[in-house]
Write a protein that holds these residues in place. Structure first.
Motif, PDB file in Angstrom:
ATOM      1  N   ALA A   1       2.511   5.103   7.310  1.00  0.00           N
ATOM      2  CA  ALA A   1       2.729   4.985   5.865  1.00  0.00           C
ATOM      3  C   ALA A   1       2.158   6.174   5.095  1.00  0.00           C
ATOM      4  CB  ALA A   1       2.108   3.688   5.345  1.00  0.00           C
TER       5      ALA A   1
ATOM      6  N   GLY B   1       0.833  -1.199   0.000  1.00  0.00           N
ATOM      7  CA  GLY B   1       0.000   0.000   0.000  1.00  0.00           C
ATOM      8  C   GLY B   1       0.867   1.249   0.000  1.00  0.00           C
ATOM      9  N   THR B   2       1.973   1.197   0.729  1.00  0.00           N
ATOM     10  CA  THR B   2       2.890   2.345   0.781  1.00  0.00           C
ATOM     11  C   THR B   2       3.454   2.635  -0.610  1.00  0.00           C
ATOM     12  OG1 THR B   2       3.523   1.562   2.986  1.00  0.00           O
ATOM     13  CG2 THR B   2       4.864   3.303   2.032  1.00  0.00           C
TER      14      THR B   2
ATOM     15  N   ALA C   1      -6.410   2.222   2.451  1.00  0.00           N
ATOM     16  CA  ALA C   1      -5.678   1.004   2.839  1.00  0.00           C
ATOM     17  C   ALA C   1      -6.523   0.083   3.718  1.00  0.00           C
ATOM     18  CB  ALA C   1      -4.394   1.379   3.572  1.00  0.00           C
ATOM     19  N   GLU C   2      -7.345   0.697   4.582  1.00  0.00           N
ATOM     20  CA  GLU C   2      -8.068  -0.079   5.592  1.00  0.00           C
ATOM     21  C   GLU C   2      -9.524  -0.320   5.211  1.00  0.00           C
ATOM     22  OE1 GLU C   2      -7.492   2.303   9.128  1.00  0.00           O
ATOM     23  OE2 GLU C   2      -5.322   2.012   9.077  1.00  0.00           O
TER      24      GLU C   2
ATOM     25  N   ASP D   1      -6.299   7.473   0.863  1.00  0.00           N
ATOM     26  CA  ASP D   1      -5.665   6.332   1.510  1.00  0.00           C
ATOM     27  C   ASP D   1      -6.804   5.432   1.998  1.00  0.00           C
ATOM     28  OD1 ASP D   1      -4.522   4.490   3.203  1.00  0.00           O
ATOM     29  OD2 ASP D   1      -3.058   5.890   4.046  1.00  0.00           O
TER      30      ASP D   1
ATOM     31  N   LYS E   1      -4.841  -6.697   7.262  1.00  0.00           N
ATOM     32  CA  LYS E   1      -5.975  -5.994   6.659  1.00  0.00           C
ATOM     33  C   LYS E   1      -7.137  -6.972   6.400  1.00  0.00           C
ATOM     34  CE  LYS E   1      -4.133  -1.883   6.773  1.00  0.00           C
ATOM     35  NZ  LYS E   1      -2.817  -1.618   6.324  1.00  0.00           N
TER      36      LYS E   1
ATOM     37  N   SER F   1      -4.502  -1.561   0.767  1.00  0.00           N
ATOM     38  CA  SER F   1      -3.385  -2.379   1.263  1.00  0.00           C
ATOM     39  C   SER F   1      -3.874  -3.801   1.514  1.00  0.00           C
ATOM     40  CB  SER F   1      -2.827  -1.796   2.561  1.00  0.00           C
ATOM     41  OG  SER F   1      -1.996  -2.758   3.205  1.00  0.00           O
TER      42      SER F   1
HETATM   43  C1  LIG Z   1      -1.782  -0.524   6.155  1.00  0.00           C
HETATM   44  C2  LIG Z   1      -1.811   0.913   5.846  1.00  0.00           C
HETATM   45  C3  LIG Z   1      -1.009   1.502   4.847  1.00  0.00           C
HETATM   46  C4  LIG Z   1       0.129   0.846   4.165  1.00  0.00           C
HETATM   47  O1  LIG Z   1      -0.007  -0.346   3.635  1.00  0.00           O
HETATM   48  P1  LIG Z   1       1.207  -1.386   3.478  1.00  0.00           P
HETATM   49  O2  LIG Z   1       0.608  -2.340   2.526  1.00  0.00           O
HETATM   50  O3  LIG Z   1       1.493  -1.963   4.818  1.00  0.00           O
HETATM   51  O4  LIG Z   1       2.378  -0.654   2.890  1.00  0.00           O
HETATM   52  C5  LIG Z   1      -1.193   2.843   4.551  1.00  0.00           C
HETATM   53  N1  LIG Z   1      -2.070   3.591   5.211  1.00  0.00           N
HETATM   54  C6  LIG Z   1      -2.835   3.086   6.181  1.00  0.00           C
HETATM   55  C7  LIG Z   1      -3.803   3.977   6.864  1.00  0.00           C
HETATM   56  C8  LIG Z   1      -2.719   1.742   6.557  1.00  0.00           C
HETATM   57  O5  LIG Z   1      -3.462   1.279   7.549  1.00  0.00           O
END
Ligand SMILES: *Cc1c(COP(=O)(O)O)cnc(C)c1O
Length: 409
Positions: free
Chosen positions: A125, A97-98, A212-213, A210, A239, A234
């Motif tokens: 991240a 995700g990063t 990611a979650e 973002d 996750k 992510s």
């Molecule tokens: C998990 C997460 C990321 C990054 O994801 P990775 O896959 O671990 O690099 C970015 N932002 C948030 C808010 C996250 O929870």
């Protein structure tokens, strides 16, 4: 003198002492026991992945095919499945995700010395991806309902510090260009993304989400991560679904999608045998091996989301009866994936939070706090910021409850 005294943390502490730290932590542990059952001497993790025969067999198929790196049929299959889930026109699977967020920011023009607005209340991240562009995160406050970036604080901050300098939005104080805003959907709850988009539009500021979650979370039926110019997901091990390590870009912009695919595969010019690269690229694509795991996991997403909702309903029912806490539920017009269930203690005395976390751990429930505010981390102490009152309050009072899909049983 009086003013200073009223604002000091000692007064906050004194005012909550009657709430009694012990009874708060006992109440939370009793709530956990009621919602999840006794731990029977073992521990209940915060969130754990769930694998069954589907994962084992698809991984075997992938190994047998010999396609294990960043090209292969599972990468395409995974991207197509994500298009179906999110409604995004283009999905580009990435190594994390990063990496996805870093590359989006680079591709939309974030350059050394620029600033990007991010919530102080986020996983590290979000800010690191900005730093990887050699730009600075600029921290803005969150709001207390969704726990996401506050659209009012965003407008106030931009009105205070931003100026249009020949078509470039600049921070009047630092002189740096402000290139984007990155709202984040905290713990899976959609933030007020429509309001944030409209504030950003006033200032002609691109929005990168973002998400990611928040796989499976939406606002008025529209999936998180598909509102701004681009968003990312992510698939880290903790996750909602995992590829081991992995991420993805979501975008409806075809030329941005083409550019991101190019940059993430070492900027290699397509040719049947030449090694020709037309700029400095990255090795950021998701390997086929990880994508195979992702395909199996995504096939279970609807079931995982149903079970997560049932668990959150149980938590909500239990914690609504505990007067020293409030349960964070999805807000109007939005659907949360309830990645992590969270409660907020009705005191922002951090010692009560820590005593509660310790009591929960001692009882075998591996609860966690929110992240330390990014603005307080050593590498970001000098980064620009607006007032962070709500973010600080959430940091001091929030507790994440064990939320793995298996706990529903
Ligand atoms: C998990 C997460 C990321 C990054 O994801 P990775 O896959 O671990 O690099 C970015 N932002 C948030 C808010 C996250 O929870």
């Amino acid at each position: 003198m009086v003013q200073r005294f009223e604002e000091s943390p000692e007064v906050q502490t004194a005012s909550v002492q009657h709430l009694n730290s012990d009874s708060i932590s006992e109440g939370v542990v009793a709530g956990l026991r009621e919602a999840l059952g006794p731990t029977k001497g073992s521990t209940i993790p915060l969130h754990e992945p769930e694998f069954s025969d589907i994962e084992f067999s698809i991984m075997q198929d992938c190994l047998k095919s010999g396609w294990v790196s960043s090209l292969g049929p599972f990468v395409t299959q995974f991207e197509e499945a994500l298009q179906t889930v999110t409604g995004a026109r283009h999905v580009i699977a990435m190594a994390s995700g990063t990496a996805a967020l870093h590359l989006i920011l680079h591709a939309i023009g974030v350059r050394p010395g620029d600033e990007v607005i991010v919530p102080a209340l986020s996983f590290v991240a979000t800010a690191n991806a900005v730093s990887h562009c050699h730009a600075s995160p600029h921290f803005v406050d969150s709001e207390l309902i969704t726990l996401g970036l506050c659209p009012i604080a965003l407008r106030r901050r931009l009105a205070e510090i931003a100026t249009n300098d020949n078509g470039v939005l600049k921070n009047r104080i630092t002189g740096a260009a402000i290139k984007a805003v990155v709202p984040m959907h905290a713990f899976g709850h959609p933030c007020q993304i429509e309001e944030i988009i409209s504030v950003a539009r006033e200032f002609e500021l691109p929005v990168v989400e973002d998400a990611a979650e928040s796989l499976g979370s939406s606002v008025r039926g529209r999936h998180t991560g598909s509102f701004g110019v681009a968003g990312m997901l992510s698939f880290n091990g903790n996750k909602v679904v995992t590829t081991g390590n992995g991420g993805a870009v979501l975008t409806n912009d075809s030329s941005l999608a083409v550019r991101l695919r190019h940059l993430s595969t070492t900027a290699k010019v397509s040719h049947s045998w030449r090694y020709q690269h037309d700029e400095i690229g990255w090795n950021y694509r998701l390997p086929n091996l990880n994508a195979a795991l992702g395909c199996a996991q995504l096939s279970k997403l609807p079931d995982i989301l149903v079970r997560k909702r049932r668990l959150s309903a149980r938590y909500q029912e239990v914690f609504s009866r505990i007067s020293s806490t409030t349960f964070t539920s999805e807000s109007r017009n939005s659907l949360s994936n309830y990645w992590l269930n969270t409660i907020q203690l009705l005191t922002d005395d951090i010692r009560v939070r820590d005593a509660t976390l310790q009591a929960a751990h001692d009882a075998g429930y591996l609860c966690r706090p929110a992240w330390d505010l990014l603005s307080s981390l050593p590498m970001y102490t000098t980064s620009p910021r607006g007032p962070l009152t709500n973010a600080a309050k959430i940091e001091r009072s929030l507790i994440c409850l064990p939320s793995g899909p298996r706990l529903e049983k």
